[in-house]
Design an enzyme around this catalytic site. Structure first.
Site, PDB file in Angstrom:
ATOM      1  N   TYR A  52       0.836  -1.207   0.000  1.00  0.00           N
ATOM      2  CA  TYR A  52       0.000   0.000   0.000  1.00  0.00           C
ATOM      3  C   TYR A  52       0.868   1.253   0.000  1.00  0.00           C
ATOM      4  O   TYR A  52       2.084   1.199   0.237  1.00  0.00           O
ATOM      5  CB  TYR A  52      -0.916  -0.011   1.225  1.00  0.00           C
ATOM      6  CG  TYR A  52      -2.137   0.852   1.089  1.00  0.00           C
ATOM      7  CD1 TYR A  52      -3.058   0.640   0.071  1.00  0.00           C
ATOM      8  CD2 TYR A  52      -2.392   1.888   1.988  1.00  0.00           C
ATOM      9  CE1 TYR A  52      -4.190   1.426  -0.054  1.00  0.00           C
ATOM     10  CE2 TYR A  52      -3.522   2.673   1.876  1.00  0.00           C
ATOM     11  CZ  TYR A  52      -4.414   2.444   0.850  1.00  0.00           C
ATOM     12  OH  TYR A  52      -5.523   3.231   0.730  1.00  0.00           O
ATOM     13  N   ASN A 124     -15.812   3.248   0.633  1.00  0.00           N
ATOM     14  CA  ASN A 124     -16.402   3.098  -0.703  1.00  0.00           C
ATOM     15  C   ASN A 124     -17.386   4.198  -1.074  1.00  0.00           C
ATOM     16  O   ASN A 124     -17.273   4.782  -2.164  1.00  0.00           O
ATOM     17  CB  ASN A 124     -17.054   1.724  -0.847  1.00  0.00           C
ATOM     18  CG  ASN A 124     -16.057   0.581  -0.794  1.00  0.00           C
ATOM     19  OD1 ASN A 124     -16.396  -0.531  -0.396  1.00  0.00           O
ATOM     20  ND2 ASN A 124     -14.816   0.835  -1.183  1.00  0.00           N
ATOM     21  N   ARG A 173     -15.540  -8.688 -15.575  1.00  0.00           N
ATOM     22  CA  ARG A 173     -14.783  -9.854 -16.038  1.00  0.00           C
ATOM     23  C   ARG A 173     -15.666 -11.081 -16.199  1.00  0.00           C
ATOM     24  O   ARG A 173     -15.341 -11.966 -16.987  1.00  0.00           O
ATOM     25  CB  ARG A 173     -13.658 -10.174 -15.043  1.00  0.00           C
ATOM     26  CG  ARG A 173     -12.542  -9.150 -15.017  1.00  0.00           C
ATOM     27  CD  ARG A 173     -11.424  -9.576 -14.081  1.00  0.00           C
ATOM     28  NE  ARG A 173     -11.865  -9.673 -12.698  1.00  0.00           N
ATOM     29  CZ  ARG A 173     -11.951 -10.815 -12.014  1.00  0.00           C
ATOM     30  NH1 ARG A 173     -11.637 -11.961 -12.592  1.00  0.00           N
ATOM     31  NH2 ARG A 173     -12.360 -10.818 -10.763  1.00  0.00           N
ATOM     32  N   TYR A 238      -7.839   4.819  -9.227  1.00  0.00           N
ATOM     33  CA  TYR A 238      -8.016   4.819  -7.780  1.00  0.00           C
ATOM     34  C   TYR A 238      -7.754   3.453  -7.160  1.00  0.00           C
ATOM     35  O   TYR A 238      -7.952   3.253  -5.959  1.00  0.00           O
ATOM     36  CB  TYR A 238      -9.422   5.309  -7.414  1.00  0.00           C
ATOM     37  CG  TYR A 238     -10.553   4.369  -7.756  1.00  0.00           C
ATOM     38  CD1 TYR A 238     -11.101   3.529  -6.804  1.00  0.00           C
ATOM     39  CD2 TYR A 238     -11.099   4.339  -9.045  1.00  0.00           C
ATOM     40  CE1 TYR A 238     -12.149   2.670  -7.100  1.00  0.00           C
ATOM     41  CE2 TYR A 238     -12.149   3.496  -9.352  1.00  0.00           C
ATOM     42  CZ  TYR A 238     -12.665   2.658  -8.390  1.00  0.00           C
ATOM     43  OH  TYR A 238     -13.705   1.811  -8.690  1.00  0.00           O
ATOM     44  N   GLY A 239      -7.285   2.503  -7.951  1.00  0.00           N
ATOM     45  CA  GLY A 239      -6.955   1.175  -7.448  1.00  0.00           C
ATOM     46  C   GLY A 239      -5.992   0.486  -8.389  1.00  0.00           C
ATOM     47  O   GLY A 239      -5.754   0.944  -9.520  1.00  0.00           O
TER      48      GLY A 239
END
Length: 326
Positions: A52, A124, A173, A238-239
């Site tokens: 992280y 979130n 996916r 953002y990820g």
């Protein structure tokens, strides 16, 4: 008190232990919070793996998010009361039974929300709301393209699109999640296994591409989103679920004046004023209370069963948060 700790970075199911350590005590202008509910977020697992953007000194307690009840107040506290349900912000890890935070960092939760939704109110919902309304400032009628659309943030984006009047193109996916997202309000869906994402986006937009994109995956998936940007478009990263780099053709940035920008919720809170934080939570609590940003719950595990819980959180067989309770 019980606390989940890790003394080395690694696979969560391998390095996490449950230990008994002394409970903290509140000092002046502090409150003691008994944590009741803690969601397992991807960011928590990235921290445990040592991947992280900001890492703790070891040994450490993980957990960015949770909710609990004030059970003790320090000298000088006048605006918080024992028994109040709060979200403790800035605590050093919430995967334990008690934490101490400054009183003004314990965010009171409206009674109609409850501890489960309160515990999932920060990461979130705030990410989706702030990216769309403050950073991108999406205009009604525009398209927003996103991958990982079946994630909790992805689902919040779909719900906010209905509330704010824009449209979503949602990349997933697995085709089996598409009906669920369609029922949630997704405007268009693309399964990466079945279709060429860039070609489909250009078909939907009359060849113009999109003005806004949200990438939480990186790698090939994020690269396809970047290639789908139109003139003046912006993609927020953002990820990094895939753990792989983006591949961007420089002509896309040059000739379309498109841009790609990183976005991290931590930075927003580091720079926000107390008034901005207060306004954010008032907005989020309203959207949670009316059902717009309700977070589905997939499973609950006792704090002692943290190893089983982190394995369940990464299976991703059901859309929803895995919670640590107790």
């Amino acid at each position: 008190m019980r606390a989940v700790r890790f003394a080395s970075f690694g696979e969560p199911a391998d390095v996490l232990t449950v230990e008994n350590i002394p409970a903290p005590q509140p000092g002046p202008n502090q409150v003691l919070v008994r944590i009741q509910v803690r969601p397992i977020n991807p960011s928590d697992l990235f921290v445990i793996r040592g991947l992280y953007g900001a890492l703790p000194r070891l040994p450490a307690v993980p957990g960015f998010e949770g909710a609990g009840v004030i059970v003790g107040v320090g000298e000088g506290v006048i605006n918080r009361t024992i028994g109040q349900l709060v979200i403790p912000m800035g605590a050093p890890g919430l995967w334990q039974e008690y934490v101490v935070v400054p009183a003004d960092r314990a965010i009171p939760v409206p009674g109609e929300i409850g501890d489960r939704q309160a515990a999932t109110a920060l990461v979130n919902p705030a990410t989706a709301w702030l990216m769309l309304t403050e950073t991108l400032r999406v205009e009604p009628g525009e398209w927003v393209l996103q991958n990982a659309a079946n994630s909790i943030v992805g689902r919040h984006v779909i719900r906010l699109a209905q509330r704010l009047g824009f449209r979503t193109i949602n990349v997933v996916r697995r085709r089996e999640v598409m009906d669920d997202l369609r029922a949630l309000g997704a405007h268009e869906l693309i399964c990466e296994q079945d279709e060429q994402v860039v070609a489909r986006v250009h078909a939907l937009t009359g060849g113009k591409g999109v003005r806004y994109a949200l990438d939480s995956v990186g790698g090939a998936s994020g690269s396809r989103l970047a290639a789908s940007l139109g003139v003046g478009g912006m993609m927020l990263v953002y990820g990094a679920i895939a753990g792989e780099p983006l591949t961007i053709h420089p002509g896309m940035l040059l000739f379309r004046s498109a841009s790609i920008r990183g976005w991290w919720l931590t930075h927003w809170f580091q720079n926000a004023t107390p008034e901005q934080v207060q306004t954010l939570f008032a907005t989020l609590f309203g959207l949670i209370a009316d059902g717009t940003l309700t977070t589905p719950i997939a499973a609950e595990y006792d704090l002692s069963d943290v190893r089983e819980a982190v394995i369940a959180a990464e299976r991703k067989t059901h859309a929803g948060k895995v919670l640590l309770v107790g």
